[in-house]
Design a protein around this motif. Structure first.
Motif, PDB file in Angstrom:
ATOM      1  N   GLU A 384       9.149  -2.981  -6.043  1.00 22.11           N
ATOM      2  CA  GLU A 384       8.396  -4.207  -6.283  1.00 22.11           C
ATOM      3  C   GLU A 384       8.966  -5.363  -5.462  1.00 22.11           C
ATOM      4  O   GLU A 384       8.222  -6.175  -4.908  1.00 22.11           O
ATOM      5  CB  GLU A 384       8.423  -4.543  -7.777  1.00 22.11           C
ATOM      6  CG  GLU A 384       7.761  -5.862  -8.146  1.00 22.11           C
ATOM      7  CD  GLU A 384       6.263  -5.884  -7.877  1.00 22.11           C
ATOM      8  OE1 GLU A 384       5.674  -6.983  -7.946  1.00 22.11           O
ATOM      9  OE2 GLU A 384       5.684  -4.805  -7.592  1.00 22.11           O
ATOM     10  N   ILE A 385      10.289  -5.431  -5.373  1.00 19.87           N
ATOM     11  CA  ILE A 385      10.927  -6.493  -4.579  1.00 19.87           C
ATOM     12  C   ILE A 385      10.545  -6.349  -3.105  1.00 19.87           C
ATOM     13  O   ILE A 385      10.250  -7.341  -2.429  1.00 19.87           O
ATOM     14  CB  ILE A 385      12.451  -6.448  -4.771  1.00 19.87           C
ATOM     15  CG1 ILE A 385      12.810  -6.855  -6.205  1.00 19.87           C
ATOM     16  CG2 ILE A 385      13.152  -7.368  -3.777  1.00 19.87           C
ATOM     17  CD1 ILE A 385      14.261  -6.632  -6.561  1.00 19.87           C
ATOM     18  N   CYS A 386      10.541  -5.126  -2.600  1.00 20.14           N
ATOM     19  CA  CYS A 386      10.148  -4.898  -1.208  1.00 20.14           C
ATOM     20  C   CYS A 386       8.699  -5.317  -0.980  1.00 20.14           C
ATOM     21  O   CYS A 386       8.360  -5.920   0.053  1.00 20.14           O
ATOM     22  CB  CYS A 386      10.351  -3.434  -0.826  1.00 20.14           C
ATOM     23  SG  CYS A 386      12.088  -2.928  -0.673  1.00 20.14           S
ATOM     24  N   ARG A 391       4.739  -9.049   1.154  1.00 13.38           N
ATOM     25  CA  ARG A 391       3.570  -9.884   0.872  1.00 13.38           C
ATOM     26  C   ARG A 391       3.809 -11.329   1.322  1.00 13.38           C
ATOM     27  O   ARG A 391       2.922 -11.961   1.900  1.00 13.38           O
ATOM     28  CB  ARG A 391       3.242  -9.831  -0.611  1.00 13.38           C
ATOM     29  CG  ARG A 391       1.992 -10.659  -0.979  1.00 13.38           C
ATOM     30  CD  ARG A 391       1.725 -10.645  -2.470  1.00 13.38           C
ATOM     31  NE  ARG A 391       1.315  -9.318  -2.922  1.00 13.38           N
ATOM     32  CZ  ARG A 391       2.006  -8.570  -3.770  1.00 13.38           C
ATOM     33  NH1 ARG A 391       3.143  -9.027  -4.276  1.00 13.38           N
ATOM     34  NH2 ARG A 391       1.569  -7.371  -4.128  1.00 13.38           N
ATOM     35  N   GLN A 392       5.034 -11.822   1.083  1.00 15.34           N
ATOM     36  CA  GLN A 392       5.327 -13.204   1.468  1.00 15.34           C
ATOM     37  C   GLN A 392       5.415 -13.367   2.980  1.00 15.34           C
ATOM     38  O   GLN A 392       4.960 -14.368   3.545  1.00 15.34           O
ATOM     39  CB  GLN A 392       6.635 -13.672   0.824  1.00 15.34           C
ATOM     40  CG  GLN A 392       6.893 -15.160   0.971  1.00 15.34           C
ATOM     41  CD  GLN A 392       5.756 -15.993   0.411  1.00 15.34           C
ATOM     42  OE1 GLN A 392       5.458 -15.912  -0.773  1.00 15.34           O
ATOM     43  NE2 GLN A 392       5.113 -16.782   1.248  1.00 15.34           N
ATOM     44  N   ILE A 393       6.006 -12.379   3.642  1.00 16.49           N
ATOM     45  CA  ILE A 393       6.055 -12.421   5.112  1.00 16.49           C
ATOM     46  C   ILE A 393       4.646 -12.487   5.681  1.00 16.49           C
ATOM     47  O   ILE A 393       4.347 -13.272   6.590  1.00 16.49           O
ATOM     48  CB  ILE A 393       6.814 -11.197   5.660  1.00 16.49           C
ATOM     49  CG1 ILE A 393       8.293 -11.261   5.261  1.00 16.49           C
ATOM     50  CG2 ILE A 393       6.683 -11.118   7.178  1.00 16.49           C
ATOM     51  CD1 ILE A 393       9.057  -9.982   5.563  1.00 16.49           C
ATOM     52  N   ILE A 428       5.547  -1.598   4.340  1.00 14.46           N
ATOM     53  CA  ILE A 428       5.431  -2.467   5.512  1.00 14.46           C
ATOM     54  C   ILE A 428       4.045  -2.345   6.132  1.00 14.46           C
ATOM     55  O   ILE A 428       3.404  -3.346   6.484  1.00 14.46           O
ATOM     56  CB  ILE A 428       6.536  -2.121   6.534  1.00 14.46           C
ATOM     57  CG1 ILE A 428       7.909  -2.549   5.991  1.00 14.46           C
ATOM     58  CG2 ILE A 428       6.265  -2.790   7.882  1.00 14.46           C
ATOM     59  CD1 ILE A 428       9.067  -2.099   6.844  1.00 14.46           C
ATOM     60  N   GLU A 429       3.565  -1.108   6.252  1.00 17.37           N
ATOM     61  CA  GLU A 429       2.241  -0.889   6.847  1.00 17.37           C
ATOM     62  C   GLU A 429       1.143  -1.434   5.943  1.00 17.37           C
ATOM     63  O   GLU A 429       0.107  -1.921   6.428  1.00 17.37           O
ATOM     64  CB  GLU A 429       2.035   0.603   7.105  1.00 17.37           C
ATOM     65  CG  GLU A 429       2.927   1.152   8.218  1.00 17.37           C
ATOM     66  CD  GLU A 429       2.806   2.650   8.372  1.00 17.37           C
ATOM     67  OE1 GLU A 429       2.234   3.302   7.449  1.00 17.37           O
ATOM     68  OE2 GLU A 429       3.274   3.186   9.395  1.00 17.37           O
ATOM     69  N   GLN A 430       1.345  -1.348   4.622  1.00 15.97           N
ATOM     70  CA  GLN A 430       0.349  -1.841   3.674  1.00 15.97           C
ATOM     71  C   GLN A 430       0.077  -3.331   3.887  1.00 15.97           C
ATOM     72  O   GLN A 430      -1.076  -3.793   3.812  1.00 15.97           O
ATOM     73  CB  GLN A 430       0.835  -1.609   2.243  1.00 15.97           C
ATOM     74  CG  GLN A 430      -0.097  -2.182   1.174  1.00 15.97           C
ATOM     75  CD  GLN A 430       0.497  -2.065  -0.221  1.00 15.97           C
ATOM     76  OE1 GLN A 430       1.536  -1.425  -0.418  1.00 15.97           O
ATOM     77  NE2 GLN A 430      -0.141  -2.683  -1.192  1.00 15.97           N
TER      78      GLN A 430
END
Length: 572
Positions: A384-386, A391-393, A428-430
């Motif tokens: 979840e943290i990842c 999401r924020q990036i 990352i791809e998501q």
């Protein structure tokens, strides 16, 4: 996959809910044979049969869950009992546990079910063993075969008599639990015979420092208990003297397989009637005290404190609510800027997780991260943290803000999980982010268990373009060797080395050496915990690459970081 048979009695008025529970048990590796009842008479009749465990709803139209618990406890004291309910609240759950229930699980949220069931079954097994041991006291002559100290059953039986006498005489009774720290390393590393020899020697030493009226018993493999009756209410020196004598038993090394082995011990104790009024309460409180003592380094002791019980109960609820919080997205990230010292540019941020509890507000990661690690919830929480970081990036990128590298702390369990790199790649791809915008912070512990697996994981991460930082550098045992073996991009100097700069000459020398070494290895250095201008100036003069800390910028929510991202510079 093999399944574990389990005879299950379900107190539930809704047949579909009972079916869902049975399905959850099957998915958790159990093979349940079960009966459903929904009233007192049927429950009483059912208890004539043999069951491994009872599950009960809390609220039913004609039969209350607490009534069901009372019925079970009257007839089968050691039969595990777990509430499965969607209506039980915290206060009721505390009362239920105090009344004899082993645990509770929220209906429909069954991820913790196997842990709760296994714990309850294990607890029941221990209770049954205890009952059988007491039944065989006369045959065993009340003596532990290995150490020739009292058995657990005889200790408890005698302690009850001591408590009754102390109550009539107006005296105190001390209950001391003594445990060998890291005893498992002896059994696993050297052998059970060596462990037995150590326990026998410890029993001899302990027996030599107590009086004839005191009772020593071996409770478990490496745990002893000593009951000291007849302590005067007015004698304040007795208990400290006892504790000192017990800890002195660990002063001399133990002879283990012809080698002298230095061991440490933990002593947890409580006093009757000050710290408990009955046997069960006193034993539980002494156990909690010993658990706290074991957290300290070296030989240590702790007396029971009421806060220990409160912390224990709080932890039970924290475990349950933490699992719900992960599913209900109750976490957000704060970000602490990282300053490139030479240019005063903000080149990255470290993401720091916060739990926004719907009733209790912000819960510090210092509280919930240890619980997550011990329960295995650190894996879904880490994912979840990842996701939050990615999401924020992506959000910052969509708003046209300059790119910035985000550091994400990765737990040891998460890093060692099979398929970690591939799972991170999917996340990352998501969100469509550049892998180069991710920096993973891992500790030395994550690299220790399996060099080959760790190397393969780090190589795959590097291939993806993700950078890797070794966190808390300098605090472990083999940090330098890891620089030679693993593809590490960044060293984070632990805040303990930064705290007293520039005045502590030894720490200053260590920081200088780390920076010089990193420069030769072409590895960047981040110093964390910067709290004043003198520390920042020292690091700048020493050639440190990046600084992070309250003096530069406190962690803040994403919106508060936006102006800094836009400007790209910091004024420190």
């Amino acid at each position: 996959m093999s399944t574990r048979p389990i005879r299950t009695l379900i107190v539930e008025d809704v047949e579909d809910d009972a079916s869902l529970l049975v399905l959850a048990l099957k998915r958790s590796g159990f093979d349940p044979s079960f009966m459903r009842v929904d009233n007192r008479d049927d429950l009483v009749a059912a208890l004539d049969q043999e069951w491994d465990i009872v599950f009960s709803d809390y609220t039913m139209p004609e039969f209350d869950g607490m009534d069901a618990l009372e019925v079970v406890r009257e007839r089968r004291e050691d039969l595990p009992f777990i509430f499965i309910s969607g209506t039980i609240g915290e206060d009721r759950a505390v009362e239920a546990v105090k009344s004899g229930a082993q645990d509770y699980v929220i209906k429909g949220q069954y991820k913790r079910l196997p842990v709760a069931v296994n714990h309850a079954l294990e607890e029941a097994r221990m209770k049954r063993e205890h009952r059988r041991a007491q039944e065989k006291i006369d045959q065993l002559i009340n003596i532990d075969i290995l150490t020739h100290t009292a058995t657990r059953g005889f200790f408890l039986e005698t302690l009850i008599e001591s408590l009754e006498h102390a109550k009539d005489a107006g005296e105190k009774v001390g209950i001391f639990f003594i445990n060998v720290n890291n005893f498992r390393s002896i059994n696993d590393g050297i052998g059970i015979k060596a462990g037995d020899a150590l326990i026998v020697e410890l029993a001899r030493r302990l027996s030599g420092v107590i009086s004839d009226r005191d009772l020593i018993a071996r409770l478990y493999a490496d745990q002893f208990a000593i009951a000291v009756p007849g302590i005067s209410v007015t004698d304040a020196d007795t208990v400290p003297a006892i504790v000192k004598r017990l800890l002195d038993c660990f002063t001399e090394p133990f002879l283990v397989n012809r080698y002298n082995k230095k061991m440490t011990g933990s002593v947890g104790y409580c006093l009757f009637p000050d710290d408990g009024s009955d046997l069960q309460q006193l034993i539980g409180n002494a156990t909690l005290a010993q658990s706290h003592a074991k957290r300290a380094s070296g030989s240590s002791f702790t007396r029971y404190n009421e806060t220990f019980r409160q912390d224990y109960e709080k932890r039970i609820f924290l475990e349950n609510e933490l699992e719900q919080a992960i599913h209900q997205n109750e976490f957000l990230l704060h970000f602490q800027p990282q300053l490139e010292i030479a240019t005063r540019r903000m080149i990255g941020v470290e993401s720091l997780v916060r739990w926004i509890h719907p009733r209790n507000g912000v819960i510090s990661p210092m509280e919930f991260i240890p619980v997550a690690e011990e329960t295995g919830l650190i894996l879904p929480l880490g994912n979840e943290i990842c996701r939050l970081a990615c999401r924020q990036i992506a959000a910052w990128k969509n708003d046209g803000l300059p790119p910035v590298r985000v550091a994400v702390n990765i737990s040891t369990q998460q890093f060692q999980q099979e398929g970690f790199a591939e799972n991170l790649k999917r996340i990352i791809e998501q969100f469509g982010v550049d892998p180069a915008s991710i920096e993973l912070e891992i500790t030395e512990t994550a690299l220790m268990s399996d060099d080959n697996t760790a190397f393969a994981t780090m190589t795959e991460l590097s291939r993806l373009g993700i950078s890797i930082a070794l966190d808390d550098f300098g605090t472990g045992y083999s940090s330098l060797s890891y620089l030679d073996r693993f593809p590490i991009d960044v060293l984070k100097i632990d805040r303990t080395f930064v705290a007293d700069l520039p005045f502590d000459r030894r720490k200053a020398a260590i920081v200088h050496a780390i920076i010089a070494m990193a420069e030769k290895l072409d590895v960047k250095v981040v110093a964390e915990g910067i709290e004043n201008a003198e520390q920042l100036q020292f690091l700048e003069d020493s050639g440190c690459d990046v600084a992070q800390g309250f003096f530069i910028q406190r962690p803040a929510e994403a919106d508060a970081i936006r102006p800094l991202l836009q400007e790209g510079t910091l004024t420190r």
